[in-house]
Design a protein around this motif. Structure first.
Motif, PDB file in Angstrom:
ATOM      1  N   SER A   1       5.892  74.688 -86.606  1.00  7.06           N
ATOM      2  CA  SER A   1       5.107  75.381 -87.629  1.00  7.06           C
ATOM      3  C   SER A   1       3.798  74.654 -87.905  1.00  7.06           C
ATOM      4  O   SER A   1       2.743  75.278 -88.063  1.00  7.06           O
ATOM      5  CB  SER A   1       5.914  75.539 -88.923  1.00  7.06           C
ATOM      6  N   LEU A   2       3.835  73.329 -87.934  1.00  8.67           N
ATOM      7  CA  LEU A   2       2.609  72.562 -88.163  1.00  8.67           C
ATOM      8  C   LEU A   2       1.623  72.775 -87.023  1.00  8.67           C
ATOM      9  O   LEU A   2       0.414  72.943 -87.251  1.00  8.67           O
ATOM     10  CB  LEU A   2       2.936  71.080 -88.319  1.00  8.67           C
ATOM     11  N   SER A   3       2.123  72.787 -85.799  1.00 11.15           N
ATOM     12  CA  SER A   3       1.252  72.998 -84.646  1.00 11.15           C
ATOM     13  C   SER A   3       0.573  74.356 -84.711  1.00 11.15           C
ATOM     14  O   SER A   3      -0.633  74.481 -84.446  1.00 11.15           O
ATOM     15  CB  SER A   3       2.063  72.879 -83.360  1.00 11.15           C
ATOM     16  N   MET A   4       1.313  75.385 -85.090  1.00 14.06           N
ATOM     17  CA  MET A   4       0.743  76.722 -85.166  1.00 14.06           C
ATOM     18  C   MET A   4      -0.278  76.826 -86.300  1.00 14.06           C
ATOM     19  O   MET A   4      -1.325  77.464 -86.162  1.00 14.06           O
ATOM     20  CB  MET A   4       1.835  77.781 -85.354  1.00 14.06           C
ATOM     21  N   VAL A   5       0.010  76.182 -87.413  1.00  9.29           N
ATOM     22  CA  VAL A   5      -0.939  76.185 -88.539  1.00  9.29           C
ATOM     23  C   VAL A   5      -2.226  75.476 -88.133  1.00  9.29           C
ATOM     24  O   VAL A   5      -3.335  75.941 -88.447  1.00  9.29           O
ATOM     25  CB  VAL A   5      -0.315  75.521 -89.784  1.00  9.29           C
ATOM     26  N   LYS A   6      -2.115  74.372 -87.432  1.00 11.07           N
ATOM     27  CA  LYS A   6      -3.306  73.628 -87.000  1.00 11.07           C
ATOM     28  C   LYS A   6      -4.177  74.471 -86.066  1.00 11.07           C
ATOM     29  O   LYS A   6      -5.407  74.369 -86.105  1.00 11.07           O
ATOM     30  CB  LYS A   6      -2.900  72.327 -86.299  1.00 11.07           C
ATOM     31  N   ARG A   7      -3.548  75.279 -85.237  1.00  9.39           N
ATOM     32  CA  ARG A   7      -4.304  76.113 -84.305  1.00  9.39           C
ATOM     33  C   ARG A   7      -4.962  77.320 -84.982  1.00  9.39           C
ATOM     34  O   ARG A   7      -5.974  77.813 -84.492  1.00  9.39           O
ATOM     35  CB  ARG A   7      -3.389  76.611 -83.180  1.00  9.39           C
ATOM     36  N   SER A   8      -4.406  77.760 -86.091  1.00  5.08           N
ATOM     37  CA  SER A   8      -4.875  79.007 -86.701  1.00  5.08           C
ATOM     38  C   SER A   8      -5.645  78.831 -88.007  1.00  5.08           C
ATOM     39  O   SER A   8      -6.308  79.766 -88.466  1.00  5.08           O
ATOM     40  CB  SER A   8      -3.681  79.940 -86.949  1.00  5.08           C
ATOM     41  N   HIS A   9      -5.587  77.643 -88.604  1.00  6.46           N
ATOM     42  CA  HIS A   9      -6.259  77.404 -89.883  1.00  6.46           C
ATOM     43  C   HIS A   9      -7.065  76.106 -89.827  1.00  6.46           C
ATOM     44  O   HIS A   9      -6.704  75.181 -89.104  1.00  6.46           O
ATOM     45  CB  HIS A   9      -5.235  77.311 -91.020  1.00  6.46           C
ATOM     46  N   ASP A  10      -8.122  76.054 -90.601  1.00  7.23           N
ATOM     47  CA  ASP A  10      -8.972  74.858 -90.630  1.00  7.23           C
ATOM     48  C   ASP A  10      -8.356  73.730 -91.440  1.00  7.23           C
ATOM     49  O   ASP A  10      -8.625  72.551 -91.196  1.00  7.23           O
ATOM     50  CB  ASP A  10     -10.343  75.195 -91.227  1.00  7.23           C
ATOM     51  N   VAL A  11      -7.583  74.074 -92.457  1.00  8.63           N
ATOM     52  CA  VAL A  11      -7.049  73.080 -93.388  1.00  8.63           C
ATOM     53  C   VAL A  11      -5.696  73.564 -93.888  1.00  8.63           C
ATOM     54  O   VAL A  11      -5.464  74.771 -94.031  1.00  8.63           O
ATOM     55  CB  VAL A  11      -8.025  72.830 -94.563  1.00  8.63           C
ATOM     56  N   SER A  12      -4.792  72.609 -94.143  1.00  6.78           N
ATOM     57  CA  SER A  12      -3.508  72.963 -94.745  1.00  6.78           C
ATOM     58  C   SER A  12      -3.121  71.917 -95.775  1.00  6.78           C
ATOM     59  O   SER A  12      -3.533  70.760 -95.699  1.00  6.78           O
ATOM     60  CB  SER A  12      -2.410  73.088 -93.675  1.00  6.78           C
ATOM     61  N   VAL A  13      -2.336  72.358 -96.749  1.00 10.09           N
ATOM     62  CA  VAL A  13      -1.923  71.461 -97.833  1.00 10.09           C
ATOM     63  C   VAL A  13      -0.408  71.475 -97.950  1.00 10.09           C
ATOM     64  O   VAL A  13       0.263  72.454 -97.623  1.00 10.09           O
ATOM     65  CB  VAL A  13      -2.563  71.863 -99.176  1.00 10.09           C
ATOM     66  N   GLY A  14       0.111  70.349 -98.419  1.00  7.11           N
ATOM     67  CA  GLY A  14       1.546  70.211 -98.591  1.00  7.11           C
ATOM     68  C   GLY A  14       1.896  69.901-100.025  1.00  7.11           C
ATOM     69  O   GLY A  14       1.356  70.487-100.955  1.00  7.11           O
ATOM     70  N   GLY A  15       2.789  68.955-100.198  1.00  7.45           N
ATOM     71  CA  GLY A  15       3.232  68.601-101.537  1.00  7.45           C
ATOM     72  C   GLY A  15       2.849  67.186-101.879  1.00  7.45           C
ATOM     73  O   GLY A  15       1.722  66.774-101.695  1.00  7.45           O
ATOM     74  N   GLY A  16       3.825  66.405-102.324  1.00  5.49           N
ATOM     75  CA  GLY A  16       3.665  65.079-102.899  1.00  5.49           C
ATOM     76  C   GLY A  16       2.509  64.224-102.448  1.00  5.49           C
ATOM     77  O   GLY A  16       2.065  64.272-101.321  1.00  5.49           O
ATOM     78  N   GLY A  17       2.016  63.448-103.382  1.00  3.51           N
ATOM     79  CA  GLY A  17       0.894  62.562-103.111  1.00  3.51           C
ATOM     80  C   GLY A  17      -0.193  62.776-104.134  1.00  3.51           C
ATOM     81  O   GLY A  17      -0.238  63.812-104.785  1.00  3.51           O
ATOM     82  N   VAL A  18      -1.031  61.810-104.263  1.00  3.54           N
ATOM     83  CA  VAL A  18      -2.103  61.892-105.259  1.00  3.54           C
ATOM     84  C   VAL A  18      -3.467  61.826-104.610  1.00  3.54           C
ATOM     85  O   VAL A  18      -4.357  62.601-104.928  1.00  3.54           O
ATOM     86  CB  VAL A  18      -1.966  60.747-106.297  1.00  3.54           C
ATOM     87  N   LEU A  19      -3.638  60.920-103.671  1.00  5.01           N
ATOM     88  CA  LEU A  19      -4.962  60.645-103.118  1.00  5.01           C
ATOM     89  C   LEU A  19      -5.066  61.100-101.670  1.00  5.01           C
ATOM     90  O   LEU A  19      -4.203  60.793-100.850  1.00  5.01           O
ATOM     91  CB  LEU A  19      -5.237  59.135-103.199  1.00  5.01           C
TER      92      LEU A  19
END
Length: 235
Positions: free
Chosen positions: A176-194
């Protein structure tokens, strides 16, 4: 980078991720007066300022009714991630259920999404076709439906280019990550601050926004300190 869900819903509903309209207004006012708020797709642009990105998952009606008027008052950009099947196919009869209550939360209708997609400071992002956790989706045809066809439906209906993707529940696997990288410029997930590596522009971390203004100020102070340490390390 912050992720919000519902704004100003009835507190008695006990929905996960809800924040009062008053508290959200405090957040926006603080960001407007103290930080550089940028759109998700402008995150890679160089800046010496501490920047903030505001994102909203699920395409909830409370974004349209409550959050957006406040953001427009301060002229701040935001990205709202929508699930086209849930919003368009049944004109908002579907609802997102975050395992809190059966009735779930009311979504924006397709017409409302189309209306805001033309606004200067609003970016519409892809949140899968119907809010699937992509960690558990493995078949190519199913992934294509949730990622690529979902993106195409938003683009076709709104007449825009969809550049960003948000993983529901922050879940993904290698396919799923590979397909998102090929089809979208940017993606966001969850946890983390910086966000420390904007160059990759995928599965960027986000901090939950349903917290008090004091917590927001602490997060910003903390990230400023960490960013300063990282910068000094490479001097």
């Amino acid at each position: 980078m912050f992720v919000y869900h519902s704004i100003g819903e009835d507190a008695s509903s006990n929905f996960w991720g809800n924040i009062s309209e008053e508290e959200f207004h405090k957040h926006v006012k603080f960001f407007s007066e103290n930080k550089e708020v940028v759109s998700l797709n402008n995150l890679k642009e160089e800046s010496r300022n501490q920047r903030v990105v505001l994102t909203f998952d699920d395409g909830l009606r409370s974004y349209y009714d409550t959050a957006l008027p406040i953001l427009e008052r301060y002229e701040l950009p935001s990205t709202v991630f929508v699930c086209p099947f849930l919003s368009w196919e049944e004109e908002s009869k579907f609802k997102i259920d975050h395992n809190i209550k059966k009735e779930g939360r009311i979504l924006m209708s397709g017409r409302e999404i189309e209306k805001i997609s033309s606004l200067k400071n609003v970016e519409i992002g892809n949140h899968t076709l119907d809010h699937q956790n992509l960690r558990y989706v493995h078949e190519h045809k199913d992934l294509k439906k949730q990622i690529v066809e979902s993106k195409s439906q938003i683009e076709r209906t709104c007449g825009i280019r969809v550049k960003s993707f948000s993983f529901p529940y922050g879940g993904y696997n290698k396919r799923s990550l590979s397909m998102v990288k090929r089809s979208h410029d940017v993606s966001v997930g969850g946890g983390g601050v910086l966000v420390t590596d904007a160059e990759s522009m995928h599965v960027l971390p986000r901090c939950h926004g349903h917290v008090s203004i004091d917590d927001i100020k602490y997060y910003m102070s903390y990230t400023s300190h960490v960013a300063s340490k990282i910068e000094n390390t490479f001097k």
